[in-house]
Scaffold this motif. Structure first.
Motif, PDB file in Angstrom:
ATOM      1  N   MET A  38       0.838  -1.184   0.000  1.00 14.31           N
ATOM      2  CA  MET A  38       0.000   0.000   0.000  1.00 14.31           C
ATOM      3  C   MET A  38       0.881   1.244   0.000  1.00 14.31           C
ATOM      4  N   THR A  39       0.474   2.226  -0.766  1.00 16.59           N
ATOM      5  CA  THR A  39       1.189   3.498  -0.821  1.00 16.59           C
ATOM      6  C   THR A  39       1.008   4.259   0.477  1.00 16.59           C
ATOM      7  N   THR A  40       2.069   4.898   0.930  1.00 16.19           N
ATOM      8  CA  THR A  40       2.030   5.759   2.110  1.00 16.19           C
ATOM      9  C   THR A  40       2.281   7.185   1.670  1.00 16.19           C
ATOM     10  N   LEU A  41       1.378   8.103   2.045  1.00 13.51           N
ATOM     11  CA  LEU A  41       1.582   9.515   1.772  1.00 13.51           C
ATOM     12  C   LEU A  41       2.480  10.113   2.841  1.00 13.51           C
ATOM     13  N   LEU A  42       3.309  11.059   2.436  1.00 10.71           N
ATOM     14  CA  LEU A  42       4.225  11.718   3.359  1.00 10.71           C
ATOM     15  C   LEU A  42       3.866  13.196   3.475  1.00 10.71           C
ATOM     16  N   ASP A  43       3.805  13.675   4.699  1.00  9.82           N
ATOM     17  CA  ASP A  43       3.593  15.092   4.966  1.00  9.82           C
ATOM     18  C   ASP A  43       4.916  15.828   4.780  1.00  9.82           C
ATOM     19  N   THR A  44       4.833  17.127   4.590  1.00  5.69           N
ATOM     20  CA  THR A  44       6.030  17.941   4.395  1.00  5.69           C
ATOM     21  C   THR A  44       7.000  17.807   5.562  1.00  5.69           C
ATOM     22  N   ASN A  45       6.481  17.730   6.774  1.00  3.01           N
ATOM     23  CA  ASN A  45       7.365  17.633   7.939  1.00  3.01           C
ATOM     24  C   ASN A  45       8.163  16.335   7.942  1.00  3.01           C
ATOM     25  N   VAL A  46       7.663  15.304   7.295  1.00  5.88           N
ATOM     26  CA  VAL A  46       8.404  14.042   7.206  1.00  5.88           C
ATOM     27  C   VAL A  46       9.580  14.193   6.248  1.00  5.88           C
ATOM     28  N   ILE A  47       9.367  14.881   5.133  1.00  4.80           N
ATOM     29  CA  ILE A  47      10.470  15.131   4.197  1.00  4.80           C
ATOM     30  C   ILE A  47      11.565  15.922   4.915  1.00  4.80           C
ATOM     31  N   ALA A  48      11.152  16.946   5.658  1.00  5.17           N
ATOM     32  CA  ALA A  48      12.126  17.745   6.414  1.00  5.17           C
ATOM     33  C   ALA A  48      12.900  16.873   7.397  1.00  5.17           C
ATOM     34  N   ALA A  49      12.199  16.019   8.110  1.00  7.76           N
ATOM     35  CA  ALA A  49      12.850  15.156   9.103  1.00  7.76           C
ATOM     36  C   ALA A  49      13.784  14.148   8.446  1.00  7.76           C
ATOM     37  N   LEU A  50      13.403  13.636   7.288  1.00  6.57           N
ATOM     38  CA  LEU A  50      14.278  12.688   6.594  1.00  6.57           C
ATOM     39  C   LEU A  50      15.581  13.343   6.126  1.00  6.57           C
ATOM     40  N   LEU A  51      15.489  14.593   5.716  1.00 12.18           N
ATOM     41  CA  LEU A  51      16.642  15.265   5.108  1.00 12.18           C
ATOM     42  C   LEU A  51      17.569  15.956   6.096  1.00 12.18           C
ATOM     43  N   LYS A  52      17.104  16.183   7.302  1.00 10.93           N
ATOM     44  CA  LYS A  52      17.920  16.894   8.293  1.00 10.93           C
ATOM     45  C   LYS A  52      18.298  15.954   9.428  1.00 10.93           C
ATOM     46  N   ASN A  53      19.570  15.612   9.507  1.00 14.09           N
ATOM     47  CA  ASN A  53      20.041  14.697  10.554  1.00 14.09           C
ATOM     48  C   ASN A  53      19.779  15.215  11.960  1.00 14.09           C
ATOM     49  N   ASP A  54      19.712  16.538  12.109  1.00 14.62           N
ATOM     50  CA  ASP A  54      19.489  17.109  13.438  1.00 14.62           C
ATOM     51  C   ASP A  54      18.020  17.451  13.704  1.00 14.62           C
ATOM     52  N   HIS A  55      17.138  17.069  12.815  1.00 13.91           N
ATOM     53  CA  HIS A  55      15.710  17.311  13.019  1.00 13.91           C
ATOM     54  C   HIS A  55      15.237  16.461  14.196  1.00 13.91           C
ATOM     55  N   LYS A  56      14.369  17.017  15.021  1.00 11.84           N
ATOM     56  CA  LYS A  56      13.944  16.302  16.229  1.00 11.84           C
ATOM     57  C   LYS A  56      13.210  14.991  15.939  1.00 11.84           C
ATOM     58  N   PHE A  57      12.650  14.849  14.747  1.00 11.45           N
ATOM     59  CA  PHE A  57      11.970  13.608  14.397  1.00 11.45           C
ATOM     60  C   PHE A  57      12.734  12.791  13.352  1.00 11.45           C
TER      61      PHE A  57
END
Length: 160
Positions: A1-20
């Motif tokens: 099943m496809t999973t939709l990603l919110d913008t905050n997830v993209i931010a968290a994936l790309l920033k090693n220091d992101h809190k999530f």
């Protein structure tokens, strides 16, 4: 099943220091084993604000294996209707900049896709049937977040 990603997830994936970041990487990898991951056009738009060229964002999304899915008129209508309920309930007090969250939520519900987000409060009040993949209460508390029922203004903090 496809999973939709919110913008905050993209931010968290790309920033090693992101809190999530750790949560996002773990759940993203789990979901990739289950099927495709995707964003909708408004998430692409929000992510694009930090890139000079669309090709830069395209390359990042392709590298992560994230697809883009179009929205149906029905989903966009659902989004607009939910936004009007919000505006009417918050006359004079509604926040600007929340329409993207209503759009993302409307598409997720209409397409019957789970939405991965670290901001569950942006969706649960106006889309009670939405399926969310979100940090646990313990994960939220560990980074100082409280689960909110109200949408909030979100400015993407996506890394170049």
């Amino acid at each position: 099943m496809t999973t939709l990603l919110d913008t905050n997830v993209i931010a968290a994936l790309l920033k090693n220091d992101h809190k999530f970041h750790d949560w996002a990487v773990r759940v993203f990898n789990e979901r990739k084993l289950e099927g495709p991951t995707a964003i909708v056009d408004i998430v692409y738009c929000e992510c694009s604000i930090v890139y000079d060229q669309s090709s830069d964002l395209d390359n990042i999304l392709a590298g992560l294996g994230i697809d883009r899915i179009p929205a149906s008129n029905r989903a966009l209508h659902r989004s607009g209707q939910a936004y009007m309920v919000y505006k009417n309930a918050n006359k004079g007090v509604h926040r600007k900049g929340v329409l993207p969250d209503f759009t993302i939520g409307g598409i997720a519900v209409d397409e019957q896709l789970p939405l991965m987000t670290s901001n569950p409060g942006d969706f649960t009040k106006y889309y009670p049937d939405i399926v969310l993949l979100q940090p646990t209460e313990e994960e939220m508390a560990a980074v100082g977040n409280e689960v909110s029922e109200e949408p909030r203004l979100y400015v993407a903090d996506i890394a170049k």
